[in-house]
Design an enzyme around this catalytic site. Structure first.
Site, PDB file in Angstrom:
ATOM      1  N   GLU B  92     -41.751-156.381  52.397  1.00  0.00           N
ATOM      2  CA  GLU B  92     -40.663-156.186  51.431  1.00  0.00           C
ATOM      3  C   GLU B  92     -40.636-154.777  50.855  1.00  0.00           C
ATOM      4  O   GLU B  92     -39.570-154.212  50.604  1.00  0.00           O
ATOM      5  CB  GLU B  92     -40.772-157.224  50.310  1.00  0.00           C
ATOM      6  N   HIS B 161     -41.063-170.292  46.304  1.00  0.00           N
ATOM      7  CA  HIS B 161     -39.705-170.318  46.845  1.00  0.00           C
ATOM      8  C   HIS B 161     -38.649-170.449  45.750  1.00  0.00           C
ATOM      9  O   HIS B 161     -37.458-170.512  46.039  1.00  0.00           O
ATOM     10  CB  HIS B 161     -39.549-171.440  47.867  1.00  0.00           C
TER      11      HIS B 161
END
Lengths: 401, 370
Positions: B92, B161
């Site tokens: 990321e 999540h």
């Protein structure tokens, strides 16, 4: 990295490492993948610390894969920048002692790396420097006083990166390597032949972004030269506590890119190796890593005390490998550097020092409203309100005086 | 969950040639209002932006061939090629850091963080560079980039999540933070984000991805084209999602439909609640929010994120500072508890729901008249 000067780089980089295309395309060089990607057994050195040209077979390369010697005019121009760089370092350190700058991370001892970094790339290429690379940025053509604005303390940056394609100096370690990768990627998507030189130090190779930048550059086959100045210390921590790799250049092979080690105090070797790396990158080789062995002669910054973590004898050892005296002896012996040249170059260096003294000696007026001007392209209503509050506060202060 | 918020537009005019071309391809199926998911609206915004401007490129994890784990980038690689929508290595910080360099060099990258809680490796790039580059360079370097983040809870996601990470971004000076709540805003606000010369954190409520609403895409496109021509946009404006008179519910992103449901329930009990959809957390529209509270005299701020040191707390503080004399009761917050985001089977205890909102509304000291 062992690439013969007599061979051209492959037109297209291989699709994926390990799928056979790499080995196949490297047949063009007549050497194995390992020989291509692994650094030569020793660092590349072309001029000894005593200023003597190293015989061809002993420069660290494999036979038949020597680096060509840069021509005399290139060497003389580089020497001029070297002298200016040293003068800049010493002048800036003096300005810190006089309280004219908050701090200065000096590259004293690393000037050959600084100069070679600036000279190896073309005008349209990009450089992504760290906080210690001020000399490289000046050698690239940015106004010295603008470069020092960061350390003077009136703004967190003083030059326009687009003026000479130099990223803003990065203090967080290796984050700027990814910016270099992005610049190279954008250029590649537009079909431009831009090369990016992305710089970091030895300690910074421990950072996660070092890994991500090298991996992205390799996967997308981008023309990025990762130039690691191994000056042996990350503030106080020696390289042995950063990495157990055989060398930092060896890290390259893990990403599928070639790595090379070079004597970072030998400006001739640096120009040769970086020059070749830039040429290969521009021709489509994908990224390369060049590790330069050098030494930070002074403390991390003026706020640091290097005697707490290293011996004077070690510093003296590196003093004998100084990049300036080496280059001066070599060029004088070669008949390239005359005493007139020396006088001219010293004059140029003094002029830059004077420019720094004058530019940083002036008391700077800061505009408090600058706080709000550049947070966004146009200020939010909240920032406008805060800006008005500060203006009002200052107006009342002034009225009370 | 159905959406009721559509912003009617009086805008009419010529669509840009590129948009018209893009629209023409699907015109037969897109005439007039149609039922569309938020996911499709965001996808359409990407398609239109990529058609209009070659500098718009999309990358991230699994966004290419797969079309993203939520399918938001579905079809982009097929339509625009793997130079303009592509998969990156799984990293990321690399994605955001590379986007910074691309934005410096003429591109308008739109990157996807796969899940909110997967974005944290990019935090240094976002905080140290994305947010500061414009300021450090006194505007010489602009970073027109969008970081899209599937955001917040309500989908029964396993650990990492679901997170409500807006406060981290909103607290960082130099970032714009958008949180659309409606299908139309999914399109409208992503177009605004891509058009913005400032970096935008674009928070997409994942539980609303498959919610549907009737929207007129053609009208949204025309609105966008008009705004582009006129140099105006709705950027940074909150919306009145439901008009009311007795109290104001202030919400954003995934909490807006919950607030609307609470208002509908309250109406049955004879209480008229106004719902403000904040839309843009940064910049924040004090004007619209405070105008509503001045009118109603009572307010409840609703957000899924933890209440402590949160955006909800900031909104309470701002409303209190701006509307003190109009308030009949202390402003209440209905937020997630100050606990790590819970496991799926505990999630419903954590999330602000209609009943908890109505309880807070009941607590607004109705016995005292403003």
């Amino acid at each position: 990295m062992t690439i013969s000067a007599n061979h051209e780089a492959p037109d297209e980089a291989p699709a994926m490492p390990g799928d056979g295309a790499l080995a196949e395309s490297l047949l063009k060089f007549g050497i194995s993948v390992e020989d291509y990607m692994l650094p030569a057994r020793h660092q590349i050195q072309m001029v000894t610390p005593d200023g003597v040209l190293v015989p061809l077979g002993e420069q660290g390369t494999q036979p038949g894969h020597e680096y060509p010697l840069p021509d005399d005019s290139e060497l003389l121009a580089a020497y001029e920048q070297l002298v200016i760089g040293r003068r800049v370092n010493d002048q800036n350190s003096a300005l810190v002692r006089q309280g004219r700058m908050a701090v200065y991370p000096s590259s004293h001892g690393q000037e050959a790396c600084q100069v070679a970094a600036a000279l190896c790339i073309a005008d349209g290429d990009w450089m992504f420097p760290t906080y210690r690379d001020s000399v490289a940025i000046m050698a690239r053509g940015i106004d010295p006083v603008q470069v020092m604005t960061l350390f003077r303390g009136d703004w967190h940056g003083g030059y326009n990166p687009h003026e000479r394609n130099v990223g803003i100096q990065s203090t967080p370690l290796t984050t700027q390597l990814l910016h270099g990768v992005g610049v190279a990627h954008a250029a590649k998507l537009r079909g431009e032949k831009t090369v990016v030189l992305a710089m970091c130090g030895d300690g910074a190779t421990s950072e996660g972004d070092f890994h991500e930048a090298l991996n992205f550059a390799a996967v997308f086959k981008l023309p990025v030269i990762f130039f690691v100045q191994n000056n042996k210390y990350a503030i106080s921590v020696p390289l042995a506590q950063q990495s157990a790799a055989p060398s930092l250049a060896h890290k390259a092979v893990g990403y599928g890119m070639p790595g090379e080690r070079v004597d970072g105090n030998d400006l001739v070797a640096l120009l040769a190796v970086l020059g070749r790396a830039v040429k290969l990158a521009r021709e489509g080789s994908g990224p390369l890593l060049v590790e330069a062995h050098t030494y930070r002669m002074q403390a991390h910054t003026n706020a640091d005390d290097a005697t707490r973590y290293r011996e004077d004898s070690e510093v003296a050892e590196w003093q004998a490998k100084d990049p300036l005296t080496r280059m001066k002896t070599y060029l004088t012996g070669k008949g390239v550097l005359s005493s007139e040249d020396e006088t001219r170059i010293a004059g140029r260096a003094e002029a830059v020092a004077a420019q720094l003294r004058q530019g940083l000696g002036e008391d700077v007026t800061v505009d408090p409203q600058d706080l709000f001007r550049h947070v966004f392209s146009s200020p939010t209503p909240q920032l406008e309100k805060q800006s008005a509050m500060l203006a009002d506060e200052l107006a009342r202060e002034e009225a009370a005086q | 969950m159905s959406q009721t918020l559509t912003t009617p537009s009086a805008a009419n005019g010529n669509v840009s040639a590129a948009t018209a071309k893009a629209a023409a391809k699907v015109a037969s199926s897109e005439e007039g209002p149609q039922s569309l998911t938020l996911a499709k609206a965001i996808n359409t915004a990407l398609v239109d932006a990529m058609h209009e401007d070659e500098a718009v490129i999309v990358f991230g994890e699994d966004v290419g061939t797969l079309g993203g784990v939520f399918r938001i980038t579905d079809g982009l690689t097929k339509s625009f090629g793997d130079q303009r929508c592509f998969d990156t290595p799984l990293a990321e910080s690399g994605i955001v850091g590379m986007a910074v360099g691309m934005a410096m060099n003429g591109m308008r990258p739109v990157v996807e963080m796969q899940f909110d809680a997967f974005a944290y490796p990019a935090f240094e790039q976002i905080v140290s560079h994305v947010a500061k580059m414009h300021n450090r360079t006194k505007g010489a370097v602009k970073l027109p980039m969008v970081i899209r983040i599937p955001y917040a809870g309500g989908i029964g996601g396993v650990e990492h999540h679901c997170d409500s990470s807006e406060a981290y971004y909103a607290h960082t000076a130099g970032l714009k933070v958008y949180a659309p709540a409606t299908v139309a805003d999914g399109y409208r606000m992503l177009r605004e984000a891509i058009d913005s010369d400032d970096p935008v954190i674009f928070l997409e409520p994942k539980k609303l991805y498959w919610s549907k609403d009737l929207v007129d895409l053609q009208e949204l496109r025309e609105q966008h084209a008009d705004n582009t021509r006129a140099g105006t946009s709705g950027e940074g404006r909150a919306a009145v999602a439901r008009a009311g008179t007795d109290a104001t519910l202030i919400a954003y992103g995934p909490s807006v439909p919950t607030a609307l449901a609470a208002a509908a329930a309250a109406a049955e009990e004879g209480r008229s609640l106004e719902v403000i959809d904040v839309r843009s957390i940064v910049p924040f529209d004090d004007e619209t929010v405070q105008a509503s509270v001045r009118k109603t005299g009572r307010a409840v701020v609703i957000a899924e994120a933890h209440g402590f040191a949160s955006v909800a707390s900031e909104i309470v503080a701002r409303v209190q500072e701006g509307c003190f004399h109009h308030l009949a009761a202390p402003i209440r917050r209905v937020t997630g508890f100050d606990v790590p985001y819970p496991a799926p089977k505990l999630e419903h205890y954590y999330l602000p729901g209609v009943d908890r909102i109505l309880d807070a509304v009941d607590d607004l000291q109705w016995e005292d008249q403003p």
